[in-house]
Design a protein around this motif. Structure first.
Motif, PDB file in Angstrom:
ATOM      1  N   LEU A  76       0.835  -1.195   0.000  1.00 19.56           N
ATOM      2  CA  LEU A  76       0.000   0.000   0.000  1.00 19.56           C
ATOM      3  C   LEU A  76       0.874   1.251   0.000  1.00 19.56           C
ATOM      4  O   LEU A  76       0.597   2.219  -0.724  1.00 19.56           O
ATOM      5  CB  LEU A  76      -0.930  -0.001   1.216  1.00 19.56           C
ATOM      6  CG  LEU A  76      -1.942   1.152   1.286  1.00 19.56           C
ATOM      7  CD1 LEU A  76      -2.873   1.129   0.091  1.00 19.56           C
ATOM      8  CD2 LEU A  76      -2.747   1.083   2.581  1.00 19.56           C
ATOM      9  N   PRO A 110      -4.404   5.000   4.396  1.00 18.36           N
ATOM     10  CA  PRO A 110      -5.629   4.344   3.905  1.00 18.36           C
ATOM     11  C   PRO A 110      -6.525   5.234   3.054  1.00 18.36           C
ATOM     12  O   PRO A 110      -7.580   4.786   2.583  1.00 18.36           O
ATOM     13  CB  PRO A 110      -6.367   3.947   5.198  1.00 18.36           C
ATOM     14  CG  PRO A 110      -5.392   4.185   6.317  1.00 18.36           C
ATOM     15  CD  PRO A 110      -4.495   5.272   5.847  1.00 18.36           C
ATOM     16  N   ARG A 118      -8.847  -5.371   0.988  1.00 22.19           N
ATOM     17  CA  ARG A 118      -9.281  -4.792   2.250  1.00 22.19           C
ATOM     18  C   ARG A 118     -10.172  -3.573   2.022  1.00 22.19           C
ATOM     19  O   ARG A 118      -9.976  -2.805   1.087  1.00 22.19           O
ATOM     20  CB  ARG A 118      -8.073  -4.366   3.088  1.00 22.19           C
ATOM     21  CG  ARG A 118      -7.227  -5.525   3.621  1.00 22.19           C
ATOM     22  CD  ARG A 118      -6.028  -4.972   4.371  1.00 22.19           C
ATOM     23  NE  ARG A 118      -5.190  -6.040   4.910  1.00 22.19           N
ATOM     24  CZ  ARG A 118      -5.307  -6.522   6.129  1.00 22.19           C
ATOM     25  NH1 ARG A 118      -6.241  -6.035   6.946  1.00 22.19           N
ATOM     26  NH2 ARG A 118      -4.502  -7.474   6.559  1.00 22.19           N
ATOM     27  N   GLU A 120     -11.645   0.163   3.659  1.00 21.51           N
ATOM     28  CA  GLU A 120     -10.933   1.289   4.273  1.00 21.51           C
ATOM     29  C   GLU A 120     -10.733   1.085   5.770  1.00 21.51           C
ATOM     30  O   GLU A 120      -9.663   1.374   6.311  1.00 21.51           O
ATOM     31  CB  GLU A 120     -11.686   2.586   4.003  1.00 21.51           C
ATOM     32  CG  GLU A 120     -10.928   3.813   4.479  1.00 21.51           C
ATOM     33  CD  GLU A 120     -11.599   5.115   4.075  1.00 21.51           C
ATOM     34  OE1 GLU A 120     -11.548   6.063   4.869  1.00 21.51           O
ATOM     35  OE2 GLU A 120     -12.169   5.166   2.963  1.00 21.51           O
ATOM     36  N   TRP A 123      -7.923  -1.270   6.384  1.00 18.62           N
ATOM     37  CA  TRP A 123      -6.644  -0.618   6.141  1.00 18.62           C
ATOM     38  C   TRP A 123      -6.259   0.287   7.301  1.00 18.62           C
ATOM     39  O   TRP A 123      -5.089   0.367   7.678  1.00 18.62           O
ATOM     40  CB  TRP A 123      -6.692   0.186   4.844  1.00 18.62           C
ATOM     41  CG  TRP A 123      -6.532  -0.632   3.600  1.00 18.62           C
ATOM     42  CD1 TRP A 123      -7.412  -0.758   2.573  1.00 18.62           C
ATOM     43  CD2 TRP A 123      -5.414  -1.450   3.254  1.00 18.62           C
ATOM     44  NE1 TRP A 123      -6.924  -1.600   1.608  1.00 18.62           N
ATOM     45  CE2 TRP A 123      -5.694  -2.034   2.001  1.00 18.62           C
ATOM     46  CE3 TRP A 123      -4.203  -1.748   3.880  1.00 18.62           C
ATOM     47  CZ2 TRP A 123      -4.814  -2.896   1.366  1.00 18.62           C
ATOM     48  CZ3 TRP A 123      -3.325  -2.605   3.245  1.00 18.62           C
ATOM     49  CH2 TRP A 123      -3.620  -3.172   2.008  1.00 18.62           C
ATOM     50  N   ARG A 124      -7.239   0.960   7.877  1.00 20.31           N
ATOM     51  CA  ARG A 124      -6.925   1.839   9.006  1.00 20.31           C
ATOM     52  C   ARG A 124      -6.445   1.040  10.211  1.00 20.31           C
ATOM     53  O   ARG A 124      -5.537   1.456  10.929  1.00 20.31           O
ATOM     54  CB  ARG A 124      -8.135   2.700   9.365  1.00 20.31           C
ATOM     55  CG  ARG A 124      -8.490   3.700   8.272  1.00 20.31           C
ATOM     56  CD  ARG A 124      -9.385   4.834   8.744  1.00 20.31           C
ATOM     57  NE  ARG A 124      -9.640   5.744   7.637  1.00 20.31           N
ATOM     58  CZ  ARG A 124      -8.794   6.671   7.212  1.00 20.31           C
ATOM     59  NH1 ARG A 124      -7.621   6.814   7.802  1.00 20.31           N
ATOM     60  NH2 ARG A 124      -9.109   7.456   6.207  1.00 20.31           N
TER      61      ARG A 124
END
Length: 351
Positions: A76, A110, A118, A120, A123-124
């Motif tokens: 990412l 994110p 994934r 959001e 991701w956080r």
């Protein structure tokens, strides 16, 4: 990056790598993490399992649980860096990843859309995982330090390194060529196997247990002529002597293509790759022993074509052809030379 620019960015990745940016980032960052963790994902090929020097090397279940989140976090970060710079993922400079995985840009990690599994919120949570961030930082830091050390070995630089030497794609090529610590690189086993096929050809010819036909001898002569040809592609800037490293790498897919074309000609039908000593030796070398080195050429040739015209060839090669890749190229050239001399003995014994 707006929608149109992002679509163009994704298309550039598909054109360059035959995969999207997110998949390319996963593959590239995965190589760094595998190397750092010491995980050997090869099954039944060469020595496997934890090494005495690395008793902490994870098995696949532990790697999946503990290190795949690190791969995703770095992927990412690579995508975010590439998006903001409008770069291909492989052209991201490694130190830039640190500000995303464990630095001033971590909170923004994110944000925005990305073609990944994934959501959001997930991701956080991943970006907030301190242990994962620390591991990601350790992976990148180790990769940067090793890249600096290898570049200094190549260039003799004492203070700093040439511009552009810390690219993600270059480091991935280095770890794949160098292999996991305490394990030989995958290409080394392929070259050793191909050398055995050449040795069998030599023994069969010298012992008289196998007698080549005129078609065998003509095929050996034609392949020999291909092997001794000096690398001359891609063309070099005026005044630069060759062959250079980029030409030496690009030689291998040319060898594969030429030999494949020769083998398909009707007059060489007697040269069967499996049952025939000559066919087994040439096929083993060209299509197995040299295959991983030939795979390097496509990506490197495209990058070479896009280089700034005023960039010195030696600087470009230092930035894109690290020490482990050069070692792999030398080993492949040694294999090709062994086949060359064996073929010469076959079709021209008195030479």
């Amino acid at each position: 990056m707006d929608g149109g620019s992002r679509q163009d960015w994704e298309r550039r990745h598909t054109t360059a790598y035959r995969m999207g940016a997110w998949r390319r980032a996963l593959v590239s960052c995965g190589a760094l993490v595998v190397h750092h963790a010491g995980y050997d994902r090869r099954a039944g090929h060469g020595p496997g399992g934890p090494r005495p020097e690395r008793p902490d090397a994870p098995d696949w279940t532990r790697f999946d649980r503990e290190w795949m989140p690190v791969v995703e976090l770095l992927a990412l970060a690579a995508c975010r860096t590439a998006q903001e710079g409008n770069l291909l993922v492989d052209h991201v400079e490694l130190p830039q990843l640190l500000t995303w995985v464990d630095g001033e840009d971590t909170q923004r990690l994110p944000d925005g859309l990305l073609d990944a599994d994934r959501g959001e919120d997930a991701w956080r949570r991943l970006a907030a995982d301190e242990r994962c961030r620390q591991r990601a930082r350790a992976v990148v830091t180790a990769a940067v330090m090793r890249a600096i050390a290898e570049t200094r070995d190549l260039t003799g630089a004492r203070d700093g390194t040439p511009s552009g030497v810390l690219l993600l794609g270059t480091r991935v090529r280095a770890v794949r060529a160098g292999g996991i610590p305490d394990l030989e690189p995958e290409w080394a086993g392929e070259i050793r196997w191909a050398l055995e096929q050449v040795g069998r050809l030599h023994l069969a010819a010298q012992s008289g247990l196998w007698r080549p036909t005129p078609a065998h001898l003509e095929y050996a002569r034609a392949v020999h002529a291909t092997l001794v040809a000096e690398p001359d592609h891609p063309p070099l800037p005026y005044g630069v002597p060759g062959p250079t490293w980029i030409q030496r790498v690009c030689r291998f897919p040319h060898l594969q293509t030429t030999v494949l074309t020769l083998a398909a000609q009707p007059q060489y039908a007697v040269v069967e790759p499996v049952s025939d000593p000559l066919g087994a030796a040439v096929g083993g070398v060209v299509h197995h022993g040299l295959s991983s080195t030939a795979d390097l050429a496509d990506d490197l040739e495209r990058i070479w074509a896009a280089r700034p015209p005023d960039r010195a060839v030696t600087d470009w090669e230092a930035a894109h052809l690290p020490g482990p890749v050069r070692e792999q190229v030398r080993a492949a050239e040694g294999l090709a030379l062994k086949l060359t001399t064996t073929l010469l003995e076959l079709w021209n014994p008195g030479a």
